[in-house]
Design a protein around this motif. Structure first.
Motif, PDB file in Angstrom:
ATOM      1  N   ASP A   1       0.774  -1.214   0.101  1.00 14.33           N
ATOM      2  CA  ASP A   1       0.140  -0.029  -0.066  1.00 14.33           C
ATOM      3  C   ASP A   1       0.644   1.302   0.035  1.00 14.33           C
ATOM      4  OD1 ASP A   1      -2.147   1.794   0.454  1.00 14.33           O
ATOM      5  OD2 ASP A   1      -3.003   0.895   2.002  1.00 14.33           O
ATOM      6  N   GLY A   2       1.872   1.056   0.705  1.00  7.62           N
ATOM      7  CA  GLY A   2       2.799   2.468   1.038  1.00  7.62           C
ATOM      8  C   GLY A   2       3.408   2.325  -0.427  1.00  7.62           C
ATOM      9  N   LEU A   3       3.705   1.526  -1.033  1.00 11.33           N
ATOM     10  CA  LEU A   3       4.532   1.745  -2.424  1.00 11.33           C
ATOM     11  C   LEU A   3       3.554   2.017  -3.455  1.00 11.33           C
ATOM     12  CD1 LEU A   3       6.910  -1.289  -2.092  1.00 11.33           C
ATOM     13  CD2 LEU A   3       7.793   1.155  -1.944  1.00 11.33           C
ATOM     14  N   GLY A   4       2.288   2.205  -3.325  1.00 13.38           N
ATOM     15  CA  GLY A   4       1.591   2.550  -4.387  1.00 13.38           C
ATOM     16  C   GLY A   4       1.176   1.187  -5.272  1.00 13.38           C
ATOM     17  N   ARG A   5       1.359  -0.004  -4.874  1.00 13.91           N
ATOM     18  CA  ARG A   5       0.893  -1.148  -5.703  1.00 13.91           C
ATOM     19  C   ARG A   5      -0.537  -1.714  -5.090  1.00 13.91           C
ATOM     20  NH1 ARG A   5       6.924  -4.178  -5.079  1.00 13.91           N
ATOM     21  NH2 ARG A   5       5.683  -5.941  -5.751  1.00 13.91           N
ATOM     22  N   ASP A   6      -1.553  -1.001  -5.430  1.00  9.96           N
ATOM     23  CA  ASP A   6      -2.633  -1.291  -4.851  1.00  9.96           C
ATOM     24  C   ASP A   6      -3.231  -2.580  -5.129  1.00  9.96           C
ATOM     25  OD1 ASP A   6      -2.674   1.577  -4.390  1.00  9.96           O
ATOM     26  OD2 ASP A   6      -4.238   2.258  -5.156  1.00  9.96           O
ATOM     27  N   ASP A   7      -3.184  -2.947  -6.250  1.00 10.45           N
ATOM     28  CA  ASP A   7      -3.598  -4.333  -6.698  1.00 10.45           C
ATOM     29  C   ASP A   7      -3.206  -5.509  -5.599  1.00 10.45           C
ATOM     30  OD1 ASP A   7      -5.084  -3.419  -8.760  1.00 10.45           O
ATOM     31  OD2 ASP A   7      -3.905  -3.690 -10.351  1.00 10.45           O
ATOM     32  N   GLU A   8      -1.953  -5.432  -5.728  1.00 12.62           N
ATOM     33  CA  GLU A   8      -1.164  -6.419  -4.611  1.00 12.62           C
ATOM     34  C   GLU A   8      -1.409  -6.234  -3.283  1.00 12.62           C
ATOM     35  OE1 GLU A   8       3.168  -7.218  -6.275  1.00 12.62           O
ATOM     36  OE2 GLU A   8       2.479  -5.254  -6.927  1.00 12.62           O
ATOM     37  N   ALA A   9      -1.473  -4.927  -3.017  1.00 11.65           N
ATOM     38  CA  ALA A   9      -1.954  -4.559  -1.555  1.00 11.65           C
ATOM     39  C   ALA A   9      -3.443  -5.307  -1.277  1.00 11.65           C
ATOM     40  CB  ALA A   9      -1.939  -3.154  -1.461  1.00 11.65           C
ATOM     41  N   LEU A  10      -4.391  -4.946  -2.217  1.00  9.10           N
ATOM     42  CA  LEU A  10      -5.523  -5.553  -2.000  1.00  9.10           C
ATOM     43  C   LEU A  10      -5.790  -7.027  -1.756  1.00  9.10           C
ATOM     44  CD1 LEU A  10      -7.599  -3.324  -4.460  1.00  9.10           C
ATOM     45  CD2 LEU A  10      -8.006  -3.520  -2.011  1.00  9.10           C
ATOM     46  N   GLU A  11      -4.701  -7.747  -2.618  1.00  7.62           N
ATOM     47  CA  GLU A  11      -4.760  -9.240  -2.408  1.00  7.62           C
ATOM     48  C   GLU A  11      -4.006  -9.683  -1.139  1.00  7.62           C
ATOM     49  OE1 GLU A  11      -2.169 -10.580  -5.743  1.00  7.62           O
ATOM     50  OE2 GLU A  11      -3.869 -10.076  -7.202  1.00  7.62           O
ATOM     51  N   ALA A  12      -3.011  -8.976  -0.670  1.00 15.21           N
ATOM     52  CA  ALA A  12      -2.450  -9.206   0.979  1.00 15.21           C
ATOM     53  C   ALA A  12      -3.617  -8.767   1.768  1.00 15.21           C
ATOM     54  CB  ALA A  12      -1.391  -8.400   0.805  1.00 15.21           C
ATOM     55  N   TYR A  13      -4.333  -7.781   1.813  1.00 10.79           N
ATOM     56  CA  TYR A  13      -5.120  -7.385   2.757  1.00 10.79           C
ATOM     57  C   TYR A  13      -6.478  -8.557   2.512  1.00 10.79           C
ATOM     58  CZ  TYR A  13      -3.611  -2.634   3.365  1.00 10.79           C
ATOM     59  OH  TYR A  13      -2.670  -1.687   3.629  1.00 10.79           O
ATOM     60  N   ASP A  14      -6.993  -8.888   1.590  1.00 10.44           N
ATOM     61  CA  ASP A  14      -7.646  -9.984   1.451  1.00 10.44           C
ATOM     62  C   ASP A  14      -7.285 -11.210   2.270  1.00 10.44           C
ATOM     63  OD1 ASP A  14      -9.539  -8.505   0.190  1.00 10.44           O
ATOM     64  OD2 ASP A  14      -9.342  -9.059  -1.532  1.00 10.44           O
ATOM     65  N   ARG A  15      -5.968 -11.582   2.087  1.00 12.90           N
ATOM     66  CA  ARG A  15      -5.581 -12.800   2.643  1.00 12.90           C
ATOM     67  C   ARG A  15      -5.582 -12.719   4.033  1.00 12.90           C
ATOM     68  NH1 ARG A  15      -1.899 -16.989   1.210  1.00 12.90           N
ATOM     69  NH2 ARG A  15      -2.172 -18.357   2.810  1.00 12.90           N
ATOM     70  N   TYR A  16      -5.244 -11.455   4.496  1.00 15.94           N
ATOM     71  CA  TYR A  16      -5.242 -11.137   6.276  1.00 15.94           C
ATOM     72  C   TYR A  16      -6.681 -11.460   6.383  1.00 15.94           C
ATOM     73  CZ  TYR A  16      -5.598  -8.326  10.376  1.00 15.94           C
ATOM     74  OH  TYR A  16      -5.987  -7.860  11.587  1.00 15.94           O
ATOM     75  N   LEU A  17      -7.587 -10.777   5.824  1.00 13.75           N
ATOM     76  CA  LEU A  17      -9.007 -10.759   6.446  1.00 13.75           C
ATOM     77  C   LEU A  17      -9.552 -12.207   6.534  1.00 13.75           C
ATOM     78  CD1 LEU A  17     -10.712  -7.756   4.586  1.00 13.75           C
ATOM     79  CD2 LEU A  17      -9.820  -8.026   7.205  1.00 13.75           C
ATOM     80  N   THR A  18      -9.100 -13.171   5.397  1.00 12.76           N
ATOM     81  CA  THR A  18      -9.422 -14.515   5.413  1.00 12.76           C
ATOM     82  C   THR A  18      -8.880 -15.048   6.503  1.00 12.76           C
ATOM     83  OG1 THR A  18      -9.358 -14.546   2.818  1.00 12.76           O
ATOM     84  CG2 THR A  18      -9.239 -16.490   4.141  1.00 12.76           C
ATOM     85  N   LEU A  19      -7.887 -14.925   7.153  1.00 14.31           N
ATOM     86  CA  LEU A  19      -7.181 -15.402   8.245  1.00 14.31           C
ATOM     87  C   LEU A  19      -7.561 -14.891   9.498  1.00 14.31           C
ATOM     88  CD1 LEU A  19      -3.529 -15.733   7.024  1.00 14.31           C
ATOM     89  CD2 LEU A  19      -5.225 -17.481   7.252  1.00 14.31           C
ATOM     90  N   SER A  20      -8.346 -13.763   9.648  1.00 10.92           N
ATOM     91  CA  SER A  20      -8.496 -12.962  10.694  1.00 10.92           C
ATOM     92  C   SER A  20     -10.202 -13.353  11.180  1.00 10.92           C
ATOM     93  CB  SER A  20      -8.499 -11.524  10.575  1.00 10.92           C
ATOM     94  OG  SER A  20      -7.032 -11.217  10.421  1.00 10.92           O
ATOM     95  N   GLN A  21     -10.275 -13.034  12.555  1.00 10.58           N
ATOM     96  CA  GLN A  21     -11.417 -13.256  13.384  1.00 10.58           C
ATOM     97  C   GLN A  21     -11.825 -11.698  13.133  1.00 10.58           C
ATOM     98  OE1 GLN A  21     -13.414 -15.696  13.687  1.00 10.58           O
ATOM     99  NE2 GLN A  21     -11.680 -17.038  13.001  1.00 10.58           N
ATOM    100  N   ASP A  22     -13.124 -11.356  13.224  1.00  6.68           N
ATOM    101  CA  ASP A  22     -13.457  -9.937  13.373  1.00  6.68           C
ATOM    102  C   ASP A  22     -12.620  -9.242  14.698  1.00  6.68           C
ATOM    103  OD1 ASP A  22     -15.197 -10.071  11.345  1.00  6.68           O
ATOM    104  OD2 ASP A  22     -17.203 -10.199  12.689  1.00  6.68           O
ATOM    105  N   GLY A  23     -12.292  -7.987  14.599  1.00  5.85           N
ATOM    106  CA  GLY A  23     -11.514  -7.477  15.450  1.00  5.85           C
ATOM    107  C   GLY A  23     -11.085  -5.863  15.083  1.00  5.85           C
TER     108      GLY A  23
END
Length: 418
Positions: free
Chosen positions: A114-136
């Protein structure tokens, strides 16, 4: 026939590969430090210490260096610049290889991209994080960031479609860092205004999209700007809410949580708690009428959201820009009925309020809210519970309290000011 040593060999191979990944991270850290020269800013000092902690953990057989590795990535993001996010990404990539199901590693990877402006890849990483996370709290922050990136992209795509013949350069900006894209977006807007004039409906819509894009580039969007109906209050509003009510300021100390004072605490009209706190109804009581929190650190807006239910939430902080950003990013819709406005953000040093100088910048949250409530002087009873031990308040704050105490009860850990 099964080889009984096969499992042992496989385990050793995995451990060797894991060690190689940590060595790779140390090499990245060394290259980063070598390129910094003599930088001495505090954020670089914190990163250097984090790297030292990682190096020490690698040489300690009983230590697990993974958390230290993630800390290096967090400090690299904090250091910023052109190379901080690059180091953070290298560390995050290594971390996700070491533990493919680590929530912290995927969150770090998303933040770095995200900080590097690579939005597509950032969204993929964020989605992976949410898949692994519980609500918090952290998941809510990542969800908000995903929404911001997608809304920012939608602004560019709609703006490009408004003028198809001249919009192709805007499509090339999708996925680029906002800081780099904004000047080109602005140039496109100026060109369309000059070409078609302000009366053109498409131009007016283009200006709206550009304004929304710039806001989203500076700060994350708020799903609910009205915060679920929370009402901003100033000094007068707080005074009306407190007038005639008995007040108890409760410490987060373990002695309080382990006590049996909960029912007695809940009998107060207004229960005040500070910063991060835990509820254990038997000891701490179960209600929170007022939650006070102080902003700390260089980026206080990056802290966890304030999800604890409270009647009133007061946020203390300076300067004003950091306070506004933190309030926007950390308040949760529906988690409070009232929110202190800017007139309450620095009561001790504000000459329009207390103007009670001399306390310095490290005043505890507990003393700040206590001093404010004492100044309002509209409560028939103002007590502290759990602040009778050294260290709960700064020495000069404790002295102020004891000079004004009307009663001290060691059994209930209570100090009464009324």
């Amino acid at each position: 026939m099964t080889n009984p040593l096969a499992g042992l060999f496989t385990a050793r191979q995995k451990e060797a590969a894991r060690r190689d990944l940590f060595v790779r991270s140390m090499r990245l850290c060394g290259e980063y430090l070598a390129a910094q020269g003599d930088r001495t800013a505090p954020r670089h000092a914190r990163l250097t210490r984090a790297i030292g902690t990682l190096a020490a953990s690698l040489d300690t057989p009983s230590a697990d260096p993974f958390d230290a590795l993630l800390q290096v990535g967090e400090r690299a993001l904090e250091a910023g610049g052109d190379d901080g996010p690059v180091l953070a990404l290298g560390v995050a990539e290594t971390a996700t290889l070491i533990r493919q199901r680590s929530k912290g590693a995927w969150r770090l990877r998303g933040l770095a991209l995200d900080g590097l402006g690579r939005d597509d890849e950032a969204l993929e990483a964020y989605d992976r994080y949410l898949t692994l996370s519980q609500d918090g709290d952290a998941a809510q922050e990542v969800t908000r960031r995903i929404d911001t990136l997608r809304r920012r992209r939608a602004c560019l795509e709609e703006a490009a479609a408004l003028f198809p013949g001249a919009g192709s350069p805007l499509r090339d900006l999708v996925g680029r860092p906002a800081a780099a894209a904004a000047p080109e977006f602005a140039a496109h807007v100026r060109a369309r205004v000059a070409e078609h004039g302000m009366g053109d409906p498409a131009v007016r819509r283009l200006l709206e999209l550009y304004a929304a894009y710039r806001r989203l580039a500076e700060r994350d969007g708020m799903p609910d700007p009205l915060l679920g109906g929370s009402t901003p209050i100033g000094v007068g509003g707080l005074r009306r809410l407190v007038t005639g009510r008995t007040v108890c300021l409760v410490s987060g100390a373990a002695e309080v949580a382990g006590s049996t004072l909960g029912a007695e605490i809940d009998r107060y009209d207004l229960v005040v708690r500070c910063d991060a706190f835990r509820i254990r109804a038997q000891g701490t009581g179960g209600r929170t009428g007022l939650h006070a929190v102080s902003l700390r650190g260089d980026a206080p807006w990056d802290g966890p959201a304030w999800t604890q239910p409270a009647g009133v939430r007061l946020v203390f902080g300076d300067p004003a820009a950091a306070w506004r950003r933190a309030v926007r990013q950390r308040l949760v819709p529906g988690a409070q009925e009232h929110v202190g406005d800017a007139s309450l953000r620095r009561p001790l040093s504000d000459p329009a309020l207390l103007g009670d100088g001399g306390w310095g910048t490290g005043t505890t949250t507990a003393f700040t809210v206590l001093r404010l409530l004492d100044f309002l002087d509209v409560s028939p009873r103002l007590d502290l519970i759990g602040f009778d031990k050294p260290g709960r308040l700064r020495p000069e704050e404790a002295e102020w309290v004891m000079d004004r105490a009307t009663h001290v009860d060691a059994r209930t850990m209570r100090i009464a000011l009324r």
